[in-house]
Motif scaffolding. Structure first.
Motif, PDB file in Angstrom:
ATOM      1  N   ILE A 112       0.704  -1.213  -0.017  1.00  0.00           N
ATOM      2  CA  ILE A 112      -0.054   0.104   0.012  1.00  0.00           C
ATOM      3  C   ILE A 112       0.926   1.116  -0.009  1.00  0.00           C
ATOM      4  O   ILE A 112       1.822   1.386   0.654  1.00  0.00           O
ATOM      5  CB  ILE A 112      -0.969   0.076   1.270  1.00  0.00           C
ATOM      6  CG1 ILE A 112      -1.884  -1.198   1.317  1.00  0.00           C
ATOM      7  CG2 ILE A 112      -1.603   1.395   1.513  1.00  0.00           C
ATOM      8  CD1 ILE A 112      -2.944  -1.131   2.350  1.00  0.00           C
ATOM      9  N   SER A 113       0.549   2.377  -0.858  1.00  0.00           N
ATOM     10  CA  SER A 113       1.308   3.442  -1.051  1.00  0.00           C
ATOM     11  C   SER A 113       0.437   4.568  -1.743  1.00  0.00           C
ATOM     12  O   SER A 113       0.688   4.943  -2.841  1.00  0.00           O
ATOM     13  CB  SER A 113       2.769   3.316  -1.933  1.00  0.00           C
ATOM     14  OG  SER A 113       3.261   4.274  -1.755  1.00  0.00           O
ATOM     15  N   GLY A 119      -3.713   1.556  -3.605  1.00  0.00           N
ATOM     16  CA  GLY A 119      -4.557   1.411  -2.495  1.00  0.00           C
ATOM     17  C   GLY A 119      -4.606   0.079  -2.284  1.00  0.00           C
ATOM     18  O   GLY A 119      -3.879  -0.800  -2.980  1.00  0.00           O
ATOM     19  N   PRO A 120      -5.254  -0.316  -1.132  1.00  0.00           N
ATOM     20  CA  PRO A 120      -5.541  -1.848  -0.870  1.00  0.00           C
ATOM     21  C   PRO A 120      -6.007  -2.610  -1.939  1.00  0.00           C
ATOM     22  O   PRO A 120      -5.810  -3.759  -1.894  1.00  0.00           O
ATOM     23  CB  PRO A 120      -6.596  -1.762   0.401  1.00  0.00           C
ATOM     24  CG  PRO A 120      -6.433  -0.331   0.994  1.00  0.00           C
ATOM     25  CD  PRO A 120      -6.043   0.442  -0.083  1.00  0.00           C
ATOM     26  N   GLU A 150       5.688   1.250   3.969  1.00  0.00           N
ATOM     27  CA  GLU A 150       4.561   0.985   3.159  1.00  0.00           C
ATOM     28  C   GLU A 150       4.473  -0.729   3.592  1.00  0.00           C
ATOM     29  O   GLU A 150       3.232  -1.094   3.440  1.00  0.00           O
ATOM     30  CB  GLU A 150       5.115   0.903   1.773  1.00  0.00           C
ATOM     31  CG  GLU A 150       5.017   2.333   0.956  1.00  0.00           C
ATOM     32  CD  GLU A 150       6.220   3.227   1.464  1.00  0.00           C
ATOM     33  OE1 GLU A 150       7.258   2.501   1.903  1.00  0.00           O
ATOM     34  OE2 GLU A 150       6.221   4.346   1.556  1.00  0.00           O
ATOM     35  N   THR A 154       0.878  -1.927   5.093  1.00  0.00           N
ATOM     36  CA  THR A 154       0.293  -3.192   4.435  1.00  0.00           C
ATOM     37  C   THR A 154      -0.218  -4.308   5.582  1.00  0.00           C
ATOM     38  O   THR A 154      -1.063  -4.865   5.489  1.00  0.00           O
ATOM     39  CB  THR A 154       1.087  -3.711   3.294  1.00  0.00           C
ATOM     40  OG1 THR A 154       1.196  -2.485   2.490  1.00  0.00           O
ATOM     41  CG2 THR A 154       0.486  -4.748   2.671  1.00  0.00           C
ATOM     42  N   TYR A 157      -2.679  -2.978   7.888  1.00  0.00           N
ATOM     43  CA  TYR A 157      -4.109  -3.215   7.091  1.00  0.00           C
ATOM     44  C   TYR A 157      -4.553  -4.731   6.937  1.00  0.00           C
ATOM     45  O   TYR A 157      -5.742  -5.013   7.368  1.00  0.00           O
ATOM     46  CB  TYR A 157      -3.762  -2.527   5.574  1.00  0.00           C
ATOM     47  CG  TYR A 157      -5.179  -2.495   5.011  1.00  0.00           C
ATOM     48  CD1 TYR A 157      -5.960  -1.183   4.995  1.00  0.00           C
ATOM     49  CD2 TYR A 157      -5.608  -3.356   4.365  1.00  0.00           C
ATOM     50  CE1 TYR A 157      -7.019  -1.172   4.451  1.00  0.00           C
ATOM     51  CE2 TYR A 157      -6.797  -3.321   3.618  1.00  0.00           C
ATOM     52  CZ  TYR A 157      -7.569  -2.145   3.771  1.00  0.00           C
ATOM     53  OH  TYR A 157      -8.798  -1.801   3.035  1.00  0.00           O
TER      54      TYR A 157
ATOM     55  N   TYR B 173      -8.434   3.269   6.997  1.00  0.00           N
ATOM     56  CA  TYR B 173      -7.137   3.249   6.315  1.00  0.00           C
ATOM     57  C   TYR B 173      -6.620   4.351   6.723  1.00  0.00           C
ATOM     58  O   TYR B 173      -5.360   3.920   6.715  1.00  0.00           O
ATOM     59  CB  TYR B 173      -7.897   3.686   4.633  1.00  0.00           C
ATOM     60  CG  TYR B 173      -6.916   3.539   3.595  1.00  0.00           C
ATOM     61  CD1 TYR B 173      -5.629   2.686   3.749  1.00  0.00           C
ATOM     62  CD2 TYR B 173      -6.766   4.385   2.318  1.00  0.00           C
ATOM     63  CE1 TYR B 173      -4.821   2.597   2.692  1.00  0.00           C
ATOM     64  CE2 TYR B 173      -6.156   4.370   1.434  1.00  0.00           C
ATOM     65  CZ  TYR B 173      -4.934   3.411   1.461  1.00  0.00           C
ATOM     66  OH  TYR B 173      -4.026   3.358   0.579  1.00  0.00           O
TER      67      TYR B 173
END
Ligand SMILES: Nc1ncnc2c1ncn2[C@@H]1O[C@H](COP(=O)(O)OP(=O)(O)O)[C@@H](O)[C@H]1O
Ligand SMILES: [Mg+2]
Ligand SMILES: [Zn+2]
Lengths: 200, 369
Positions: A112-113, A119-120, A150, A154, A157, B173
């Motif tokens: 993810i960046s 995005g995801p 990142e 990730t 997340y 997020y």
């Protein structure tokens, strides 16, 4: 372009699309291609074509493979209970070199960046969740994303998404050089990191 | 600490360059636009890994060339080593004793400099960004760990802000970045506070020596992450926890302004003379004295942290000091500190350095000694 005959100019431009190749190197490479034998050039062109067209993503783990499921997913001697989540196909190779991991993989194809527009949904996180949701055998997820901003985000997340599932989520330990890539870690370091994983 | 020799290749207006320095005072004399500041910039680059006047490395490459080279032989605490920076159009490489360093942050910290230039007045007169940059540079070259945290913080901040720019914001997020932001943000804040406290100690003493009358200077750190708990100031975990709370509380402001509104990127520091803010109240002369005190305080700070004195670089500043006490103090540094001075005229040193300095002429990118 560049004042060379058009086909050379075009080849120079193509070479410049590759990472860390500037105009000087690209020109040298282009002229080198000109001096190669026809068979070699054709072999080169075919290899370029095949790498794109004969490889697909494994329907299970998303790693790049010639046939799906890939050889690792199809290997019955490997442990189905443990899943190692990595960023890139190259990281699978790095983990395999340690000979310490006998589970299966999931390849995200990136991390993810947001600042780079990733995005995801732009990496294979959804596929991972789906896989875990439909495969009850999986009991541990080892997140082996890179130890940088990142990679950490990730991991965070994914671990939040996996809260509802009855799986143990671990993160490989930080013996890895900080800010580095998994790919460049040596086998011993990586094996240690795997051993020292912690729950998140 | 000494720089024994500097070698340049295709760096700015230097086709090639080779300088052998003396231990005490070295003076680069030349007309304007001949390459005096360029030479100091190169030395600065060996210490900080980057230029003091541009963030674009490629500007340092000689016009029309592909790459530039800076090489310095240095002695730190009696140990000799060779530092090298190669700048190319596609990036920069730094070497220590011929070994390529994986990251710039591994390179910085092998060699320390203090650079005093006319622009330094901006430390006092300019905006908060100038002062944050000052702290980052100084702490960066003495504390590699700080550099690591501040680099990580900036990266996380950019990522978080990128989400805040999206049309719809998913706070879960955003939250994925909050923990990293809090940890690095707290580390940065605590280290900055310690730094300002140390610097205050040294700067006060220097200021007393060069300021007229009995003026008292003080410095205050103004962190964006403030904890009500006084004891919590230096506790990284407590501060990180507090920062996380602030991030949650300020979601509305963050949403409105589309970026993260709290964190060390909002820090500042303020200077006072006899309790009155220097920025708004002091004269130009007083501001200059404060700026000079801070720069000279760095010398003591670096000595305390590293165990050796940095190399002092003075770019065209001696003619600006209106007070002979200040000129004297700066020049007297060379007894402990190797000093490299650029100037267009020898008048400011008149009678001060007879027989003690090594003189170099700088003309059109050629240095002759
Ligand atoms: N990348 C570059 N290539 C060639 N010359 C440069 C480059 N950057 C700056 N210069 C030249 O360097 C000179 C300025 O040098 P500088 O060290 O700032 O002067 P001073 O001696 O006044 O301190 C100018 O003549 C400028 O044109
Ligand atoms: Mg100059
Ligand atoms: Zn597979």
């Amino acid at each position: 372009m560049w004042g060379y005959p058009e086909p050379i100019g075009r080849l120079v431009e193509q070479f410049m699309k590759l990472p860390s190749i500037g105009p000087k190197t690209a020109t040298r490479l282009a002229f080198h291609v000109l001096s190669m034998s026809s068979e070699d050039v054709e072999g080169f062109a075919k290899a370029l074509h095949d790498v794109k067209h004969n490889l697909t993503e494994c329907a299970i783990c998303c790693n790049i493979t010639e046939k799906t499921p890939c050889s690792i997913c199809a290997d019955a001697s490997r442990d189905d209970k443990v899943l190692c989540v990595v960023q890139d196909p190259k990281d699978v190779m790095a983990m395999e070199r340690t000979h310490e991991f006998n589970g299966k993989y999931h390849v995200l194809h990136g991390a993810i960046s947001p600042m780079e527009g990733v995005g995801p949904n732009d990496v294979r996180i959804r596929e991972l969740v789906q896989r875990i949701g439909t495969n009850e055998e999986i009991s541990e997820i080892i997140i082996a994303t890179n130890p940088n901003v990142e990679g950490e985000a990730t991991a965070m997340y994914i671990s939040r998404l996996l809260k509802p599932f009855p799986v143990r989520v671990t993160r490989i330990a930080h013996g890895l050089p900080v800010g580095g890539d998994l790919e460049y870690a040596d086998e011993v370091t990586l094996a240690k990191a795997l051993e020292g994983r912690r729950q998140i | 600490m000494r720089i024994e020799r500097l070698t340049l290749g295709k760096f700015r207006n230097y086709e090639t360059g080779n300088v052998q320095f003396a231990d005490g005072v070295n003076v680069f004399i030349g007309e304007n636009a001949q390459g005096k500041t360029n030479a100091l910039e190169a030395i600065h680059m060996l210490a900080m890994g980057k230029s003091h006047r541009t963030s674009k490395d490629t500007e340092c490459i000689q016009t029309g060339e592909e790459s530039a080279l800076i090489k310095g032989e240095i002695t730190v605490k009696g140990h000799r080593s060779v530092l090298q920076v190669d700048i190319t159009q596609s990036g920069k490489r730094a070497l220590v004793n011929g070994l390529s360093q994986a990251k710039m942050t591994d390179f910085i910290g092998h060699f320390q400099v203090v650079l005093f230039a006319p622009e330094d007045l901006q430390l006092v007169k300019g905006g908060p960004a100038v002062r944050r940059r000052f702290i980052d540079m100084e702490l960066g070259q003495t504390h590699p760990k700080y550099l690591y945290h501040v680099t990580q913080f900036n990266r996380v901040l950019q990522q978080r802000n990128a989400i805040l720019k999206q049309t719809e914001i998913d706070w879960d997020y955003v939250g994925v970045f909050d923990e990293q932001l809090a940890i690095h943000g707290a580390e940065v804040t605590v280290r900055r506070r310690r730094f300002v406290d140390e610097m205050t100690k040294f700067a006060k003493r220097i200021h007393q020596n060069i300021a007229p009358g009995r003026e008292q200077m003080s410095i205050e750190y103004n962190p964006s992450i403030r904890s009500d708990d006084e004891r919590g100031h230096l506790n990284v975990d407590a501060l990180a926890e507090h920062y996380l709370t602030l991030l949650r509380q300020r979601r509305h402001q963050d949403f409105q302004s589309r970026h993260t509104t709290v964190g060390p990127h909002r820090d500042d520091m303020s200077f006072f003379i006899d309790g009155k803010p220097v920025q708004s109240y002091a004269s130009q002369g007083q501001q200059r004295t404060v700026a000079l005190s801070i720069r000279l305080a760095e010398i003591d700070f670096i000595y305390q942290e590293v165990g050796d004195y940095p190399v002092l670089l003075l770019d065209d500043v001696l003619s600006e000091l209106d007070d002979h006490r200040q000129t004297n103090l700066v020049i007297s540094m060379h007894e402990r500190v190797q000093t490299i001075i650029t100037t267009t005229s020898l008048a400011p040193f008149h009678g001060m350095l007879e027989g003690q300095m090594r003189l170099f002429q700088v003309h059109s990118g050629i240095i002759t000694g």
